[in-house]
Design an enzyme around this catalytic site. Structure first.
Site, PDB file in Angstrom:
ATOM      1  CG  HIS A  13      34.361  59.021 -27.482  1.00  0.00           C
ATOM      2  ND1 HIS A  13      33.420  59.738 -26.781  1.00  0.00           N
ATOM      3  CD2 HIS A  13      34.054  57.707 -27.290  1.00  0.00           C
ATOM      4  CE1 HIS A  13      32.567  58.910 -26.208  1.00  0.00           C
ATOM      5  NE2 HIS A  13      32.941  57.667 -26.493  1.00  0.00           N
ATOM      6  CE1 TYR A  37      32.496  68.288 -27.058  1.00  0.00           C
ATOM      7  CE2 TYR A  37      32.050  68.211 -24.695  1.00  0.00           C
ATOM      8  CZ  TYR A  37      31.769  67.808 -25.995  1.00  0.00           C
ATOM      9  OH  TYR A  37      30.741  66.924 -26.214  1.00  0.00           O
TER      10      TYR A  37
END
Length: 469
Positions: free
Chosen positions: A70, A133
């Site tokens: 992605h 993240y």
């Protein structure tokens, strides 16, 4: 097993901007501790100050869980909390590095900075693996995403566990091959004041590409109350503010004062807030009128502002506002000449029509042609020069307006003695119109701009070139 005692250290990769960091992990029989994200230390080592706004955690039960590839329109800082992963990154940005691949393993002692548009994918190598993240934007359905098939032949990722043997979502399996991928475009540049003299020069300098947008006041008024939602600002990397109220004398009237402060100060403050909130570089064009012109030397970027009139005061306030954006270039210029009505065109017309003008001879400065300003702005952005204030004018020995008028007469084949020099006070004596005070010294020091690698054209050469056309 997690390695303890590493030194915080970046490692470049085969993908531009993708940086792996070794992280110091401190452990004993009780477990371990690490500084997962330490802005001051990491920026000092070259990590971009990417302003994260959200922290996400992905937990994976089984070995072999595979996610990706992605690419999103934001930056990420990815690190492992528990377990171990194999990561694969593919550059899906427009440009020469499109399709470049980098792979590595991550455990708690490693992290990676993933720049906007680089596709990321992860395969767990241990059970109960969790990775986190930080991202510098919130998810939006209006954002531009891109995807790549995990089994793409051109990327040829050597997965530790074959894809046929792992847990993958049907959605990830259906992603396109590289040949069919829609690349993530670079962030956009927005030029404001696009219909003005400088705006037109910027259009020539930056061109008509999909990555550059131009707007005049009718299309985007910086004083509008909903400016913060007028665009999806996270898609922009640069705003060049060439919009300004420049009617110096009218600014001294009640109506002009209001308009000058609205455009030159309040509007810039709105742009600075947007730039700060969205990680945008703000380029703001300022003026010699922020100074009173009383010094007997050229003005430097560090000289204190001391404007004489409303126009200069509103421009000085705009400078302070623009400086509040972490990423800013304030470009101070003087005696601007561009496509349209200007001093040079007026003098050439008077010369041709046999009119002998009276021209001010106690104001000193240098002409600055709009294409020179546009060239300087392109240089600052392309060279990634340190943010801050830069003086940007033509180079050469300073001159008075009367000197320049005489040069125009010479270059157009007329007798320069037809130009009569007068003081500023005498020129405006007896005028019934409102007259703003002018700085007598408008000479700006060009040293900092030269240190950035930019050489200003001599303004007399540019003058000759313009008149020859």
């Amino acid at each position: 097993m997690t390695e303890y005692g590493k030194t915080l250290e970046p490692q470049t990769t085969t993908i531009p901007g993708l940086v792996v960091f070794d992280l110091p992990v401190h452990g004993d029989a009780r477990g371990w501790f690490k500084e997962n994200w330490q802005r001051e230390k990491m920026i000092a080592l070259g990590l971009p100050d990417f302003d994260p706004v959200q922290n996400n955690i992905s937990f994976n039960d089984a070995v072999g869980t595979t996610r990706g590839i992605h690419a999103e329109p934001w930056d990420k800082w990815v690190s492992v909390a528990t377990g171990r992963i194999f990561g694969a990154w593919v550059d899906l940005r427009e440009g020469p590095s499109f399709g470049a691949v980098f792979t590595t393993e991550l455990d708690p002692s490693k992290a990676i900075f993933v720049p906007r548009g680089v596709g990321n994918s992860y395969q767990t190598l241990e059970p109960d693996t969790a990775y986190t993240y930080l991202v510098n934007d919130h998810w939006s359905p209006d954002a531009a995403y891109s995807f790549l098939n995990l089994a793409d032949e051109s990327a040829a990722i050597d997965w530790p566990i074959p894809l046929a043997d792992v847990e993958i979502s049907a959605k990830d399996l259906a992603h396109p091959r590289l040949v069919d991928v829609v690349p993530i475009p670079p962030k956009k540049t927005l030029v404001l004041g696009a219909s003005g003299q400088l705006g037109r020069a910027l259009r020539v300098a930056f061109g008509d590409t999909e990555n550059v947008e131009y707007a005049d006041r009718a299309e985007l008024d910086v004083s509008r109350p909903d400016l913060a939602t007028a665009r999806r600002w996270r898609d922009y990397g640069v705003i060049i503010n060439a919009a300004a109220y420049t009617k110096v004398d009218v600014a001294e009237t009640a109506e002009g004062r209001r308009d000058a402060w609205s455009a030159n100060a309040a509007g810039v403050a709105g742009l600075a807030r947007i730039a700060a909130d969205n990680g945008i570089t703000l380029v703001h064009v300022s003026s010699d009128y922020v100074f009173d012109g009383s010094l007997d030397r050229p003005y430097t970027e560090s000289d204190a502002v001391c404007p004489l009139g409303v126009y200069g005061q509103s421009k000085a306030a705009g400078d302070f506002a623009a400086a509040s954006a972490p990423r800013h270039y304030i470009v101070r210029t003087s005696w601007v000449i561009g496509d349209g009505n200007n001093f040079v065109r007026t003098m050439a017309s008077l010369a041709d029509r046999g009119v002998d003008p009276r021209v001010v001879d106690d104001q000193f400065g240098r002409l600055t042609f709009t294409d020179e300003i546009a060239r300087g702005i392109r240089h600052l952005l392309a060279s990634e020069s340190p943010f801050g204030i830069y003086n940007l004018t033509g180079s050469g020995e300073p001159a008075t307006w009367a000197d320049i008028a005489r040069e125009v007469f010479v270059l157009t084949g007329h007798d320069p003695s037809r130009v009569t020099g007068v003081s500023t006070a005498d020129y405006f004596a007896g005028s019934e119109a409102t007259v703003a005070p002018r700085p007598l010294n408008s000479v700006l020091d060009l040293g900092r701009l030269a240190e950035s690698g930019f050489t200003s054209n001599p303004f007399l050469d540019d003058l000759a070139h313009v008149l020859s056309r």
